[in-house]
Design an enzyme around this catalytic site. Structure first.
Site, mmCIF file in Angstrom:
data_model
loop_
_atom_site.group_PDB
_atom_site.id
_atom_site.type_symbol
_atom_site.label_atom_id
_atom_site.label_comp_id
_atom_site.label_asym_id
_atom_site.label_seq_id
_atom_site.Cartn_x
_atom_site.Cartn_y
_atom_site.Cartn_z
ATOM 1 N N SER A 219 0.853 -1.190 0.000
ATOM 2 C CA SER A 219 0.000 0.000 0.000
ATOM 3 C C SER A 219 0.885 1.234 0.000
ATOM 4 O O SER A 219 1.880 1.317 0.720
ATOM 5 C CB SER A 219 -0.977 -0.017 1.180
ATOM 6 N N GLY A 221 -0.252 4.448 0.399
ATOM 7 C CA GLY A 221 -0.994 5.590 0.943
ATOM 8 C C GLY A 221 -1.906 6.180 -0.107
ATOM 9 O O GLY A 221 -2.586 5.434 -0.836
ATOM 10 N N GLY A 224 -2.246 4.827 -3.765
ATOM 11 C CA GLY A 224 -2.892 3.583 -4.137
ATOM 12 C C GLY A 224 -2.110 2.366 -3.709
ATOM 13 O O GLY A 224 -1.621 2.303 -2.576
ATOM 14 N N GLY A 250 -6.102 0.337 5.468
ATOM 15 C CA GLY A 250 -5.316 -0.857 5.132
ATOM 16 C C GLY A 250 -6.112 -2.130 5.376
ATOM 17 O O GLY A 250 -5.994 -3.100 4.609
ATOM 18 N N ASP A 251 -6.931 -2.139 6.431
ATOM 19 C CA ASP A 251 -7.736 -3.327 6.728
ATOM 20 C C ASP A 251 -8.804 -3.524 5.650
ATOM 21 O O ASP A 251 -9.118 -4.653 5.277
ATOM 22 C CB ASP A 251 -8.391 -3.182 8.103
#
Lengths: 313, 313
Positions: A219, A221, A224, A250-251
């Site tokens: 990831s 941020g 993308g 993120g989850d």
């Protein structure tokens, strides 16, 4: 069903304050409580996508009771948490209504005894053995007392049962976990740099593959996500930069990748879903939730690009 | 024994973080939990001074259970809290170990129903009627649902039972409370200015007397305290400026004044005790506690000066 493991669960509190001043006193306008810890957030997003989850890990003390009471009210989530003598930690996220990102405080988790760790392992084996688990998500930090190689062991057991594994952790638990060859890891750029020693995402993702991961979703941020798989490399970003609360983004990405995995979607579609869900979570008022309409709108706008760059020798 | 009333009790959490950065994520190094709310802090300090207290007010939900469990472990404090359907609020105080004062977040209190308020009034009347209450402390804010004139009513009932009252609150509950002629109020300079319209402490204290308070102890922060009574006016300050955590310092001052009242000490000794306890609380590592050795040392060093200034006509 998807088995989601959160060894360090948390009772997540979100405080809204009109304006945040350090070293000052604040009257909290609104308190939202949620069962938290990465794997529980993943399960909540999976539930919204129509996938049933079983959650396991530890819960204890009055905060653990509070967490389980809240969890009982969530649809599509089955509670298989294992009791621990210590109290489940709290996290406090302070949202500044005048703007700016949130300020986060994470309590340390309770110490897990050897007997409690054994009880968890039995529960995990029993759940894996029921023949209905389509994928396992291993999420978050390890509480004190749990062996640092825990995720490697849990990954091997899932593979022995023929079940794929997505691993979302950092530091030494991630480094050790990679050796057990998880199907997918989802570090952010900082976590990836921490274990591979390189800050360039593509090089770092390839380094993580060499250390054992079949596929790596890095990831980036607001930029993308980069997805490096044995079948190709793709990158995708949201259509525009979105302001909001990144907690839980993120989850949501993990939930997008997992749901795409069990649905057998092609890699680019899994990636687009992860990026759209993640961006929709940033836009939601409460950490770890997402707006279904925003998600649907964004999904049609995410652009996925395949990278033709060959893997460096 | 002293009856201490805290209508808006709280589960107080103190978080220690190595360094506080706004809009950042923090791993909390240490969590301390205490039964909180002004009146419970007062009772804890009274207990350390050898005075038994009975505490009443409201507690509810799992946070209320946690508070009562912690309270059961404290010596010299009897729990007479009344159940409420809502959950007791939490407060979070973040202590920055790199220096600076703490940052405080106070959740709103639960709504009190008319039946719960009646149940409290019955309990209060029963406790006052047992013939063993030497003084009443009415402390802190009012939770939603409790009438704004509550402290005036509770003051009148205590007086009808022949028991003196110390009132420590602010805003409209203080303004209304003054009319019932409490024996002592302990506002800080800001609270005093808020109800009297004057920022000069001596003039403001005299104005509060005219509005009904027999005596006024105005806390002046690091400058100490001004005490205006029918018998004279005194001011006292700590021997030196003390850095630390001011949370709970005002509650320690109330405990100092109350204990001096029931022991029949002369006013200057009550004032010296209040100032020394307050300063010792600022120096203690955890909010609302105090170091007995620091208190003993400071007590011998506090200088009390009598003001000969005549009350303005």
């Amino acid at each position: 069903m998807i088995l989601s493991v959160t060894l360090n669960t948390a009772l997540d509190l979100t405080y809204r304050v009109p304006r945040f001043h350090v070293h000052d006193s604040h009257q909290v306008r609104e308190v939202v409580q949620r069962p938290g810890g990465k794997g529980l957030n993943v399960a909540r997003v999976l539930a919204a996508l129509g996938h049933a989850s079983v959650v396991t890990g530890f819960a204890g003390g009055l905060t653990g009771s509070e967490l389980r009471e809240l969890l009982a009210g969530e649809r599509n989530i089955t509670d298989e948490l294992v009791p621990t003598a210590g109290s489940t930690r709290r996290t406090v996220g302070v949202v500044d209504e005048s703007g700016g990102s949130s300020t986060q405080f994470n309590e340390p988790g309770p110490h897990i005894s050897p007997d409690e760790w054994s009880a968890f392992q039995e529960r995990y084996a029993r759940l894996l053995g029921n023949g209905r688990v389509e994928a396992v998500a291993l999420c978050g930090s390890l509480p004190p007392g749990v062996p640092v190689g825990a995720y490697a062991q849990l990954t091997r057991e899932a593979h022995a049962a023929g079940v794929p594994v997505v691993l979302d952790t950092s530091g030494e638990p991630l480094r050790r976990g990679l050796a057990a060859r998880p199907d997918l890891v989802k570090p952010n750029a900082v976590e990836l740099a921490g274990i591979t020693g390189t800050t360039e995402p593509l090089r770092a993702a390839r380094a993580a593959q060499r250390r054992g991961a079949h596929s790596v979703a890095a990831s980036l941020g607001p930029e993308g996500m980069l997805l490096v798989t044995p079948d190709g490399t793709w990158q995708a970003g949201p259509p525009r930069s979105l302001a909001g609360n990144p907690t839980g983004a993120g989850d949501s990405a993990v939930a997008g990748l997992l749901s795409g995995m069990v649905e057998g979607l092609p890699w680019p579609e899994r990636l687009a879903r992860a990026v759209a869900l993640s961006a929709a979570t940033v836009r939601a008022p409460t950490a770890g939730e997402f707006d279904e309409q925003v998600h649907a709108d964004l999904l049609s706008q995410v652009t996925v690009e395949e990278s033709s760059e060959a893997a460096p020798g």
